[in-house]
Motif scaffolding. Sequence first.
Motif, PDB file in Angstrom:
ATOM      1  N   HIS A 225      -0.965   5.638   4.710  1.00  0.00           N
ATOM      2  CA  HIS A 225      -2.025   4.616   5.236  1.00  0.00           C
ATOM      3  C   HIS A 225      -2.336   5.096   6.800  1.00  0.00           C
ATOM      4  CE1 HIS A 225      -4.516   0.978   6.725  1.00  0.00           C
ATOM      5  NE2 HIS A 225      -3.351   0.575   7.230  1.00  0.00           N
TER       6      HIS A 225
ATOM      7  N   HIS B  44      -5.377  -4.556   8.169  1.00  0.00           N
ATOM      8  CA  HIS B  44      -5.150  -3.438   7.261  1.00  0.00           C
ATOM      9  C   HIS B  44      -6.578  -3.024   6.743  1.00  0.00           C
ATOM     10  CE1 HIS B  44      -2.826  -0.904   4.302  1.00  0.00           C
ATOM     11  NE2 HIS B  44      -4.053  -0.816   3.712  1.00  0.00           N
TER      12      HIS B  44
ATOM     13  N   HIS C 231      -4.105   3.765  10.351  1.00  0.00           N
ATOM     14  CA  HIS C 231      -4.882   2.656  10.776  1.00  0.00           C
ATOM     15  C   HIS C 231      -5.934   3.033  11.584  1.00  0.00           C
ATOM     16  CE1 HIS C 231      -1.000  -0.110  11.732  1.00  0.00           C
ATOM     17  NE2 HIS C 231      -1.017   0.256  10.429  1.00  0.00           N
TER      18      HIS C 231
ATOM     19  N   HIS D 135       3.020  -6.387  11.267  1.00  0.00           N
ATOM     20  CA  HIS D 135       3.612  -5.327  11.501  1.00  0.00           C
ATOM     21  C   HIS D 135       4.918  -5.192  12.086  1.00  0.00           C
ATOM     22  CE1 HIS D 135       2.932  -0.722  11.000  1.00  0.00           C
ATOM     23  NE2 HIS D 135       1.840  -1.346  10.290  1.00  0.00           N
TER      24      HIS D 135
HETATM   25 CU1  C2O Z   1      -1.082  -2.625   6.157  1.00  0.00          CU
HETATM   26 CU2  C2O Z   1       0.329  -0.292   9.253  1.00  0.00          CU
HETATM   27  O1  C2O Z   1      -0.003  -1.422   7.622  1.00  0.00           O
END
Ligand code: C2O
Length: 499
Positions: A439, A120, A441, A162
Motif C-alpha cells: 500500500h 486509507h 499512502h 496507524h
Molecule cells: Cu491502511 Cu498505512 O494503511
Amino acid sequence: MVTGPRRVSRRQVLVGAVGAVAFGAAVSGWTWAVGGSARLVAPDGTAAASVEAARRRAGGRTIPATLTPRPVSLDLGGPTVSTWGYTDSPDGQVIRARAGDLLRVEVDNRLPVDTSVHWHGVALRNDMDGVPGLTQAPIPAGARHTYAFTVPDPGTYFFHPHTGLQLDRALHGVLIVDDPAEPGRYDAEWIVVLDDWVDGTGRTPDEVLTGLRSMGAMGDMAMAGGGTGMERYVSPLLGGTGDVAYPWYLVNGRVPTAPVTFTGRPRQRVRLRLVNAAADTAFRVALGGHRLTLTHTDGWSVTPTDADALLLGMGERADVTVTLADGVFPLVASAEGKSGQAVAVVRTGAGDAPPADARPGELDQAVLVTGAQPVPDAVRLPDRAVDRTHDLVLDGAMMPYRWTINGADYAHSAPLTVRQGERVRLRLINRSAMFHPMHVHGHTFAVVGSGTRKDTVIVPARQTVTVDLDADNPGQWMTHCHNPYHAETGMMVNLAYLA
Ligand code: C2O
Ligand code: CU
C-alpha cells in the motif's frame, strides 16, 4: 502486472536508494533532513497546502463526523468480545461524503493508549494522513484531535489507526466518497466489510505478535492452543497466505452461524462495496448462484469484468455489481489458504438460510485477482517517461519474525526520495515465500501492464509487481505491507518528497 520470479543484483537494489544516510525527523517544528544536505518537504508546508487548495470543488460541503475510539463489548453473533472500537454496533462506522467535500472529523480518544486515524486510499493533504512520527504527533489517551481535509476522488475507502496493531481490533470504518457524476446503474448498495478476528477470544493482537516474535507461526499456533505447530497457510494463487491462526472470520462483524442478511428483490442490480479490513487474511469472495461484475478497484473504475469469485488482499476494496436471482444465497468470503470463512446471506425470496459452512461452487471457478483489469481512458495514467525508479525488495523470515524492505526494517530504512512532478516507478520485488498486499499512502498508482489504478496491490510470493505513480501530492508517505504484523516488525518505508 504480475510477472515471474526475477533476480535483482545487490548493485541494482542500491541504485535509486539514498544509501545509508541518517534520516532525522523532529516531530515538533517539522525539521526534515536526509543526511546533511537534501531536505524533505514538511507535511504541513506550503507545497502541501497549495495542492490542498486546488482540491476543493465549488459547492463542496463540510461534512462533520466524530470518532470515539474506546473499549467496547461487541456481540459477534454468539461470541461476545471485549475489544476497542469506534462504535459498539457490530456494523461499524460509515462516513459518507461527496468528492470535493471537506471532511472534518473530531477524534475523541477514550482508549487507554495513543491512537491516530489514517484515511486509507485518500489522496489527501499530508498533515492529515495520520501517521504518528511521520505526519503528526500521536493522539494521547484522553486527548482530542481534528482531521480536516478535502476528499478529491470518489470511491470506496476505509480508515483505521496507524498505531501498532490497533487495526486488528474493531478500530476500522468505511469511508464512501460519492461521485456527483455517478450514472447510478444500480438499484441498491450493500457495504460488505471482511475481517479476521482474534481480540477478546483469549489473546489480544499484541499477544499474537509476542507469540510470533518468540517462535514464528509455530508460536502463534502454540498460543492459539491448537494445532501441532506444523500448519502452513498456502494458496496456489498467493504462496504463503498468513501467519496468524484466527478463531473467527466476519462479514460486517458477524460470525457465520449468525450472519447478516441482505434483503433485495429478484432482478435488482446491487452494488457491493467490498472492504478487506482483515490483518492477516486474504479473502476469496463469491455469491452462490451469481456471477460478479467487477467495476472498481480501490475506488477507481475498471472496464467491467465478470468473474465467479474475487480475491481481495488486506487493505484492498472492490466494487462489484450483481443481478439478484430469486431465492436465498450464501455470500461467502473464504480465508484464502486457511481454513474458515466469513458468511452473509442474500435473500430475495422464501427459503432456509444456507448453512454456516456453505461453500458455493463459484469459489473454485474463475477467480479474479485485482490488478490485472484494463481501465477506461478516463482513469488511465497518461503516457510519459518514467523519471525515477525505486526497487522495493520484500523479504522476511519467521524466525526471528522480521519483515524488511531492501534489507532494512523501517527504523533503519533510508527514505525513497522523489520530486514533485516526477513519474515514479516502484518495482515491488517479493523474495519471500509469503504474499504481501503493498500500500502507498496519498497516491493511486497504475499497475504496469494492465493500467489498473489502485493504492494497494497483492504481490504474490516470489513475484514482482511494477507500479507507476505521478508524484503530485507533496509530503512524506508511508509505503508498506498492509499486514500490520509485517508492518510492525519492519515492512514499511517512507516515500519522501524532496524539498
Ligand atoms: Cu491502511 Cu498505512 O494503511
Ligand atoms: Cu506483508
